[in-house]
Write an enzyme that holds these catalytic residues in place. Structure first.
Site, mmCIF file in Angstrom:
data_model
loop_
_atom_site.group_PDB
_atom_site.id
_atom_site.type_symbol
_atom_site.label_atom_id
_atom_site.label_comp_id
_atom_site.label_asym_id
_atom_site.label_seq_id
_atom_site.Cartn_x
_atom_site.Cartn_y
_atom_site.Cartn_z
ATOM 1 N N GLU A 106 4.965 25.121 -13.703
ATOM 2 C CA GLU A 106 6.092 25.671 -14.457
ATOM 3 C C GLU A 106 7.361 24.895 -14.160
ATOM 4 O OE1 GLU A 106 6.042 30.061 -14.213
ATOM 5 O OE2 GLU A 106 8.223 30.001 -14.344
ATOM 6 N N ASP A 108 11.410 25.534 -14.864
ATOM 7 C CA ASP A 108 12.264 26.647 -15.304
ATOM 8 C C ASP A 108 13.746 26.363 -15.396
ATOM 9 O OD1 ASP A 108 10.207 28.485 -15.182
ATOM 10 O OD2 ASP A 108 10.652 29.108 -13.142
ATOM 11 N N GLU A 110 16.853 29.159 -16.027
ATOM 12 C CA GLU A 110 17.177 30.564 -16.286
ATOM 13 C C GLU A 110 18.685 30.701 -16.214
ATOM 14 O OE1 GLU A 110 14.121 34.001 -15.085
ATOM 15 O OE2 GLU A 110 14.755 32.784 -13.377
#
Ligand SMILES: *[C@@H]1O[C@H](CO)[C@@H](O)[C@H](O)[C@H]1NC(C)=O
Length: 287
Positions: A106, A108, A110
């Protein structure tokens, strides 16, 4: 004579075909209908302007989200995002690439909202083989709610570069030589969602979502994915890609930009969190 005139007609025909083709591709460039599925939140996720714009919203009943139709294995992925404006405290806009399963990889981004006038936090992480715990957090050097800004991932065999408006903010190097798994075997989809996380997101959960300001909305445009298969490289928003991302690493100029971001805007780095790693930081931090 006849032969030579039809011969000279050929390049013209080729040129016309190319012009028509490339305008077709441009019309499909970054088309959200073509590249994404709305996966969560019913009418709260919307594609507009013939596929040029996508928006997610969050109200008291639900957030919303979307997912790429395609999976990607290495590439350069660009998206322009305008984040929830005003009092966005408690909201989180997640934008990430992920494979599936217990040993998933993953990458990411955010975005943690805040009270009007207080800074968003850009939280980043990298998971390899199901293991994350590699957080780095940043403030941004602009207000991400006023305009669209470009958030990109360059993902090749050598490293993963996180970029904001083409300025590198983070690099995760391939450290397989010292035993750290690198995400390069599992294809990933692109995901994004807007949701309520007021139990932790803003000022450690002290500031809650103000539902009188709902719905909260984030907007997306100009998606572009450059990928290669075999020796041919393509770009989803134009017909050609030079594949430059395949060997992209930081040059001297981008290294200076990275240092500038890390010196002035980085607010958390797992690599320097001695309380968390009393025996010393994870091996990739030594690169
Ligand atoms: C919100 O603003 C406060 C005060 O400036 C700051 O400490 C915090 O890091 C900001 N971001 C979040 C997500 O809490």
């Amino acid at each position: 004579m006849a032969a030579s005139s039809s011969y000279s007609g050929l390049p013209m025909l080729l040129l016309l075909t190319l012009v028509v083709l490339s305008s077709l591709m441009a019309a499909h460039g970054g088309n959200f209908y073509q590249d994404f599925d709305l996966t969560w939140g019913d009418h709260r996720a919307k594609i507009m302007n013939g596929g040029q714009l996508l928006s997610l919203s969050l109200d008291r009943a639900s957030g919303s989200g979307f997912r790429s139709k395609r999976e990607y294995l290495l590439g350069r992925i660009d998206m322009q995002i305008k984040l929830v404006a005003g009092n966005s405290a408690g909201t989180v806009t997640a934008y990430y690439l992920s494979s599936q399963g217990p040993t998933h990889d993953e990458i990411d981004f955010e975005f943690l909202g805040n009270l009007s006038g207080d800074p968003y936090v850009l939280h980043t992480n990298v998971f390899t083989q199901g293991k994350g715990n590699r957080e780095q957090q940043f403030y941004l050097w602009f207000d991400p709610t006023k305009n669209f800004h470009t958030y990109s991932v360059v993902w090749n065999q050598l490293n993963i570069i996180f970029l904001v408006d083409n300025t590198p903010i983070r690099v995760f190097k391939n450290a397989e030589s010292i035993g750290v798994p690198f995400p390069k075997n599992q294809a990933m989809r692109i995901y994004s969602s807007l949701w309520n996380a007021d139990d932790w997101a803003t000022q450690g959960g002290r500031v809650k979502t103000d539902w009188t300001k709902a719905p909260f909305t984030a907007t997306y445009k100009n998606f572009n994915a450059q990928t290669c298969s075999g020796t041919s490289c393509t770009s989803s928003s134009s017909s050609f890609s030079d594949g430059a991302w395949k060997s992209q690493q930081l040059d001297a100029y981008s290294l200076r930009r990275l240092r500038w971001v890390q010196k002035n805007y980085m607010i958390y780095n797992y690599c320097t969190d001695l309380k968390r790693f009393p025996q010393g930081p994870p091996p990739e931090c030594r690169l």
